[in-house]
Every structure is written in C-alpha cells, then in structure tokens.
Design a protein around this motif. Sequence first.
Motif, PDB file in Angstrom:
ATOM      1  N   ILE A   8       0.842  -1.196   0.000  1.00  0.00           N
ATOM      2  CA  ILE A   8       0.000   0.000   0.000  1.00  0.00           C
ATOM      3  C   ILE A   8       0.878   1.246   0.000  1.00  0.00           C
ATOM      4  O   ILE A   8       1.922   1.299   0.657  1.00  0.00           O
ATOM      5  CB  ILE A   8      -0.942  -0.002   1.226  1.00  0.00           C
ATOM      6  CG1 ILE A   8      -1.775   1.278   1.301  1.00  0.00           C
ATOM      7  CG2 ILE A   8      -0.192  -0.253   2.505  1.00  0.00           C
ATOM      8  CD1 ILE A   8      -2.789   1.284   2.440  1.00  0.00           C
ATOM      9  N   ILE A   9       0.427   2.251  -0.758  1.00  0.00           N
ATOM     10  CA  ILE A   9       1.043   3.584  -0.762  1.00  0.00           C
ATOM     11  C   ILE A   9      -0.099   4.586  -0.896  1.00  0.00           C
ATOM     12  O   ILE A   9      -1.117   4.291  -1.534  1.00  0.00           O
ATOM     13  CB  ILE A   9       2.075   3.766  -1.910  1.00  0.00           C
ATOM     14  CG1 ILE A   9       2.879   5.059  -1.754  1.00  0.00           C
ATOM     15  CG2 ILE A   9       1.409   3.699  -3.269  1.00  0.00           C
ATOM     16  CD1 ILE A   9       3.903   5.048  -0.654  1.00  0.00           C
ATOM     17  N   GLY A  10       0.049   5.728  -0.294  1.00  0.00           N
ATOM     18  CA  GLY A  10      -0.978   6.750  -0.384  1.00  0.00           C
ATOM     19  C   GLY A  10      -0.513   7.967  -1.151  1.00  0.00           C
ATOM     20  O   GLY A  10       0.688   8.235  -1.262  1.00  0.00           O
ATOM     21  N   SER A  53      -7.683   0.006   7.307  1.00  0.00           N
ATOM     22  CA  SER A  53      -7.190  -1.379   7.293  1.00  0.00           C
ATOM     23  C   SER A  53      -8.303  -2.359   6.946  1.00  0.00           C
ATOM     24  O   SER A  53      -8.078  -3.332   6.221  1.00  0.00           O
ATOM     25  CB  SER A  53      -6.561  -1.734   8.643  1.00  0.00           C
ATOM     26  OG  SER A  53      -7.496  -1.571   9.691  1.00  0.00           O
ATOM     27  N   ALA A  54      -9.513  -2.130   7.438  1.00  0.00           N
ATOM     28  CA  ALA A  54     -10.643  -3.014   7.130  1.00  0.00           C
ATOM     29  C   ALA A  54     -11.084  -2.866   5.683  1.00  0.00           C
ATOM     30  O   ALA A  54     -11.481  -3.849   5.046  1.00  0.00           O
ATOM     31  CB  ALA A  54     -11.809  -2.717   8.075  1.00  0.00           C
ATOM     32  N   ARG A  56      -4.692  11.211   7.401  1.00  0.00           N
ATOM     33  CA  ARG A  56      -4.345  11.100   8.816  1.00  0.00           C
ATOM     34  C   ARG A  56      -4.026   9.671   9.253  1.00  0.00           C
ATOM     35  O   ARG A  56      -3.642   9.446  10.384  1.00  0.00           O
ATOM     36  CB  ARG A  56      -5.467  11.677   9.668  1.00  0.00           C
ATOM     37  CG  ARG A  56      -5.690  13.160   9.402  1.00  0.00           C
ATOM     38  CD  ARG A  56      -6.620  13.822  10.387  1.00  0.00           C
ATOM     39  NE  ARG A  56      -7.064  15.126   9.970  1.00  0.00           N
ATOM     40  CZ  ARG A  56      -6.325  16.222   9.874  1.00  0.00           C
ATOM     41  NH1 ARG A  56      -5.053  16.173  10.163  1.00  0.00           N
ATOM     42  NH2 ARG A  56      -6.850  17.368   9.486  1.00  0.00           N
ATOM     43  N   ASP A  57      -4.164   8.707   8.348  1.00  0.00           N
ATOM     44  CA  ASP A  57      -3.835   7.320   8.664  1.00  0.00           C
ATOM     45  C   ASP A  57      -2.325   7.104   8.578  1.00  0.00           C
ATOM     46  O   ASP A  57      -1.610   7.866   7.921  1.00  0.00           O
ATOM     47  CB  ASP A  57      -4.579   6.388   7.710  1.00  0.00           C
ATOM     48  CG  ASP A  57      -6.024   6.192   8.120  1.00  0.00           C
ATOM     49  OD1 ASP A  57      -6.315   5.135   8.691  1.00  0.00           O
ATOM     50  OD2 ASP A  57      -6.850   7.098   7.896  1.00  0.00           O
ATOM     51  N   ARG A  61       2.400  -4.579   8.071  1.00  0.00           N
ATOM     52  CA  ARG A  61       3.470  -3.780   8.698  1.00  0.00           C
ATOM     53  C   ARG A  61       2.937  -2.439   9.177  1.00  0.00           C
ATOM     54  O   ARG A  61       3.453  -1.856  10.109  1.00  0.00           O
ATOM     55  CB  ARG A  61       4.626  -3.580   7.714  1.00  0.00           C
ATOM     56  CG  ARG A  61       5.345  -4.886   7.407  1.00  0.00           C
ATOM     57  CD  ARG A  61       6.562  -4.602   6.603  1.00  0.00           C
ATOM     58  NE  ARG A  61       7.491  -3.838   7.433  1.00  0.00           N
ATOM     59  CZ  ARG A  61       8.766  -4.094   7.553  1.00  0.00           C
ATOM     60  NH1 ARG A  61       9.290  -5.090   6.892  1.00  0.00           N
ATOM     61  NH2 ARG A  61       9.536  -3.346   8.289  1.00  0.00           N
ATOM     62  N   VAL A  62       1.897  -1.947   8.485  1.00  0.00           N
ATOM     63  CA  VAL A  62       1.300  -0.658   8.868  1.00  0.00           C
ATOM     64  C   VAL A  62       0.344  -0.839  10.038  1.00  0.00           C
ATOM     65  O   VAL A  62       0.315  -0.030  10.959  1.00  0.00           O
ATOM     66  CB  VAL A  62       0.560  -0.024   7.666  1.00  0.00           C
ATOM     67  CG1 VAL A  62      -0.088   1.291   8.068  1.00  0.00           C
ATOM     68  CG2 VAL A  62       1.514   0.192   6.502  1.00  0.00           C
ATOM     69  N   TRP A  63      -0.451  -1.919   9.981  1.00  0.00           N
ATOM     70  CA  TRP A  63      -1.437  -2.217  11.026  1.00  0.00           C
ATOM     71  C   TRP A  63      -1.183  -3.627  11.548  1.00  0.00           C
ATOM     72  O   TRP A  63      -1.925  -4.561  11.223  1.00  0.00           O
ATOM     73  CB  TRP A  63      -2.861  -2.143  10.463  1.00  0.00           C
ATOM     74  CG  TRP A  63      -3.222  -0.796   9.913  1.00  0.00           C
ATOM     75  CD1 TRP A  63      -3.591   0.296  10.649  1.00  0.00           C
ATOM     76  CD2 TRP A  63      -3.257  -0.385   8.545  1.00  0.00           C
ATOM     77  NE1 TRP A  63      -3.852   1.350   9.802  1.00  0.00           N
ATOM     78  CE2 TRP A  63      -3.661   0.959   8.509  1.00  0.00           C
ATOM     79  CE3 TRP A  63      -3.003  -1.048   7.353  1.00  0.00           C
ATOM     80  CZ2 TRP A  63      -3.796   1.655   7.325  1.00  0.00           C
ATOM     81  CZ3 TRP A  63      -3.134  -0.347   6.172  1.00  0.00           C
ATOM     82  CH2 TRP A  63      -3.534   0.997   6.173  1.00  0.00           C
ATOM     83  N   PRO A  64      -0.155  -3.828  12.377  1.00  0.00           N
ATOM     84  CA  PRO A  64       0.192  -5.184  12.843  1.00  0.00           C
ATOM     85  C   PRO A  64      -0.963  -5.862  13.583  1.00  0.00           C
ATOM     86  O   PRO A  64      -1.104  -7.082  13.524  1.00  0.00           O
ATOM     87  CB  PRO A  64       1.371  -4.968  13.783  1.00  0.00           C
ATOM     88  CG  PRO A  64       1.839  -3.583  13.563  1.00  0.00           C
ATOM     89  CD  PRO A  64       0.733  -2.820  12.904  1.00  0.00           C
ATOM     90  N   GLU A  65      -1.792  -5.096  14.260  1.00  0.00           N
ATOM     91  CA  GLU A  65      -2.893  -5.668  15.049  1.00  0.00           C
ATOM     92  C   GLU A  65      -3.979  -6.291  14.179  1.00  0.00           C
ATOM     93  O   GLU A  65      -4.755  -7.112  14.655  1.00  0.00           O
ATOM     94  CB  GLU A  65      -3.504  -4.618  15.974  1.00  0.00           C
ATOM     95  CG  GLU A  65      -4.256  -3.497  15.267  1.00  0.00           C
ATOM     96  CD  GLU A  65      -3.401  -2.405  14.619  1.00  0.00           C
ATOM     97  OE1 GLU A  65      -3.969  -1.530  13.955  1.00  0.00           O
ATOM     98  OE2 GLU A  65      -2.159  -2.417  14.759  1.00  0.00           O
TER      99      GLU A  65
END
Length: 172
Positions: free
Chosen positions: A3-5, A85-86, A104-105, A166-170
Amino acid sequence: MRIIGLAGWSGAGKTTLLVKLIPALAARGVSVSTLKHAHHRFDVDKPGKDSFEHRAAGARQVLVASENRWALMTELRGGPAPPLSALIAQLAPVDLVIVEGFKRDPHPKIEVHRAANDKPWMQPEMPGIVAVAADIAPPYALPHVALDDVEAVAELALRFAAEPARVWPESG
C-alpha cells in the motif's frame, strides 16, 4: 500486496496524478487497485434502479453483477466508517493499492503539493509522509520529485509501499 498513499489538499492534483500513475505502473507489470476517501455523502447508485430500491428498503448489502463488473454496496446505517485497514482487507489481492486521501492514517504516503494551491505543507503534521511530488522544492529533507514526472512518482510509490500487516500489525 503493498500500500502507498497520495495525500494532499484539495486542488493539489492527486487525482490527475493518480490517473497517470496507474497506466505507468501497469506498463511495468504492476497490478493496481485504488481506494478513494470521500469527505461527503456519495452514492454510486441511482433512484429508480432495483439495487437502489433494495437499499432504500433496508438491505445492509446489495451486490450488483454483470458480465462486465460487479459492485458491492454496504450501508452503514449511521454506524461508524470502517478503518482503512478493514477497507483494504475487502480488496482482491493485487501488487499495489494506491490510497487517495486518508491523510491522517499511518500508511506510507507521497505528499502531493502544488504551490498555486496556496496550502501549507503536510509534513510533519500528517503521519506517514515518506516522499513528495511537488512543483516546488519541499521545506524538509524527504525524497522529492517533480509533480509532473509520473515515472519518478512511480519509482517512489514502489520504493516506499508497505505491506498492510506492517502498517497495522494488530489487524494482520
């Protein structure tokens, strides 16, 4: 999948850049999907269509399919917007997901800046800015390329894209 923004104020040229970036990446053999944040109410459906009537009647989800495409519409019915993430988890696997908005993410982002827009730079207030595509030099030391150099922006996108886990490990 990585992913890239692209993040920037309205009028900076994010969408213009994105529609040039997709074919440039595709020419390199990179499969691309996009995810766009809308700040306002939007609807991809039209009153009078069966799918619109299904939603109006209270359906939570409506899937419309043909031999050319399919679309799944989900009604939140006043509930909270799902996290980025979802939303990414809903996409079919591709090489690269380019996110427009969601500034803001925490995902890695290329700041898109146009001087004539007369808006402030986003870094360091916005998290995740890793590079800049602008028509002037940024006031901070990050990799930067010209806003109209699509091939250079493609290089930055591929260099800094990250796996969602890696961005949202949870959530992985």
